[in-house]
Design a protein around this motif. Structure first.
Motif, PDB file in Angstrom:
ATOM      1  N   SER A  46       0.828  -1.205   0.000  1.00 51.15           N
ATOM      2  CA  SER A  46       0.000   0.000   0.000  1.00 51.15           C
ATOM      3  C   SER A  46       0.860   1.252   0.000  1.00 51.15           C
ATOM      4  O   SER A  46       0.519   2.258  -0.643  1.00 51.15           O
TER       5      SER A  46
ATOM      6  N   CYS B   9       0.711   4.335  -2.759  1.00 51.79           N
ATOM      7  CA  CYS B   9       0.451   5.714  -2.337  1.00 51.79           C
ATOM      8  C   CYS B   9       1.552   6.660  -2.809  1.00 51.79           C
ATOM      9  O   CYS B   9       1.286   7.802  -3.180  1.00 51.79           O
TER      10      CYS B   9
ATOM     11  N   PHE C 215      -4.208  -1.769  -2.165  1.00 55.03           N
ATOM     12  CA  PHE C 215      -5.111  -0.624  -2.311  1.00 55.03           C
ATOM     13  C   PHE C 215      -5.848  -0.310  -1.004  1.00 55.03           C
ATOM     14  O   PHE C 215      -6.893   0.351  -1.013  1.00 55.03           O
TER      15      PHE C 215
ATOM     16  N   LEU D 259      -6.172   3.428  -0.520  1.00 54.99           N
ATOM     17  CA  LEU D 259      -6.529   4.190  -1.719  1.00 54.99           C
ATOM     18  C   LEU D 259      -7.641   5.196  -1.443  1.00 54.99           C
ATOM     19  O   LEU D 259      -7.545   6.365  -1.838  1.00 54.99           O
TER      20      LEU D 259
ATOM     21  N   ALA E 102     -12.835   6.706  -4.437  1.00 51.63           N
ATOM     22  CA  ALA E 102     -12.371   5.356  -4.742  1.00 51.63           C
ATOM     23  C   ALA E 102     -13.549   4.399  -4.671  1.00 51.63           C
ATOM     24  O   ALA E 102     -14.397   4.512  -3.766  1.00 51.63           O
TER      25      ALA E 102
END
Length: 348
Positions: free
Chosen positions: A230, A234, A263, A266, A277
């Protein structure tokens, strides 16, 4: 019950005489029946019988060397087949030589599909009035080896596989479901809605690729990740936000992802920039079909057996440029890059 000698069953229009009908015609002729009587018995027009009689009639010699004419169904059938073979359309290879040279180059060098080749050629003003063949005919030419292109050179033709259905436990949803996504996004009427995915490397400790595809224009961004975490995703999104600046909320209005752990942050990260999202249902890759399609295009150049760590940034740029400069049928054979740049001009 009344019995009639006339057949009232209508024959199909333009149906050719069969060998059985020719044999029956010979038998009726030997019984000295007229052409009109034979036509009624076969439910045919008298002209059809007359033309068949001319086709199948030949001159024969008797034992005393005198000649006579007689109809033979075998002769009529042979003449029919000979003329039918002459009616087949001829290959117009000489007429479309310029098109075939164009097709050969694009399919072998630029990796275009046959449909893309035909669509671009016929819509380009430069080729207006020039002869070309249809997509189906181009595939036939490839199968008949009229071109040096083989089926193995066509990315999709030799890799069709059946779908397997495996039941798995659902993963947790990381944010708003795809069902909450506005209809304008679903219909691709509005610019600025993207799909995101990762492409794994050769091994678990290999680098990965992050792909972003804009749904309306099919414009793709291809970025390299040091790993599938993640944090790495990012960091890529941060770079993208810096690249687009104040226009980011208009260029990236929403991103649809799967429920992969990469994700997990996200939704939170996009909310900081005024974007949304959405997450597809677990194990429903078809809900992000545009992204999956582009992942397949990437695999043409970076197969699963190849380490992503060894892929240079220049190669990634070349693959991204090829995808964005590939004319698409769904875009009227325009390129994603053309469509994307047009949309950017409208919001700047």
């Amino acid at each position: 019950m009344t019995v009639t000698s006339n057949d009232n069953t209508s024959a199909r229009t333009f149906k050719h005489l069969s060998p059985y009908e020719r044999g029956r015609m010979q038998a009726l002729l030997q019984e000295k029946h007229s052409l009109r009587y034979i036509a009624r018995q076969l439910n045919r027009h008298p002209s059809t019988i007359s033309r068949e009689l001319k086709r199948g009639t030949v001159t024969q010699l008797r034992s005393d060397l005198t000649s006579y004419q007689a109809y033979f169904p075998e002769t009529g059938q042979t003449m029919y087949l000979k003329r039918r073979s002459a009616c087949k359309p001829k290959y117009k290879l000489a007429e479309v030589e310029a098109f075939l040279q164009f097709a050969q180059t694009k399919m072998l060098k630029d990796k275009w599909s046959p449909d893309t080749v035909v669509g671009v050629y016929k819509n380009h003003p430069k080729h207006h009035g020039q002869a070309y063949v249809s997509t189906k005919t181009l595939y036939n030419y490839i199968d008949r080896r009229f071109l040096p292109v083989r089926n193995i050179d066509l990315a999709l033709k030799v890799r069709r596989k059946g779908k397997s259905h495996i039941q798995r436990k659902n993963k947790r949803i990381l944010g708003d479901s795809i069902e909450q996504r506005p209809k304008d996004v679903e219909q691709r009427d509005e610019f600025g809605h993207w799909e995101i995915d990762t492409v794994s490397g050769k091994r678990s400790n290999d680098h990965a690729l992050l792909t972003l595809v804009e749904r309306k224009t099919r414009h793709m961004l291809l970025l390299q990740l040091p790993d599938k975490t993640s944090q790495s995703v990012c960091q890529c999104l941060n770079s993208l936000q810096e690249r687009f600046g104040n226009l980011f909320p208009q260029i990236v209005k929403s991103i649809t992802a799967d429920n992969g752990s990469e994700f997990a942050d996200l939704a939170v990260r996009l909310a900081q920039w005024g974007s949304k999202a959405y997450f597809s249902h677990p194990y429903s890759a078809w809900e992000r079909g545009t992204n999956e399609r582009h992942n397949g295009l990437i695999r043409r150049f970076i197969p699963k057996a190849r380490s992503i760590r060894a892929v240079s940034p220049a190669t990634l740029q070349r693959v991204q440029a090829w995808c964005n400069q590939l004319p698409r049928k769904i875009l009227g054979y325009k390129t994603p890059q053309e469509c994307f740049e047009k949309e950017l001009l409208m919001i700047q």
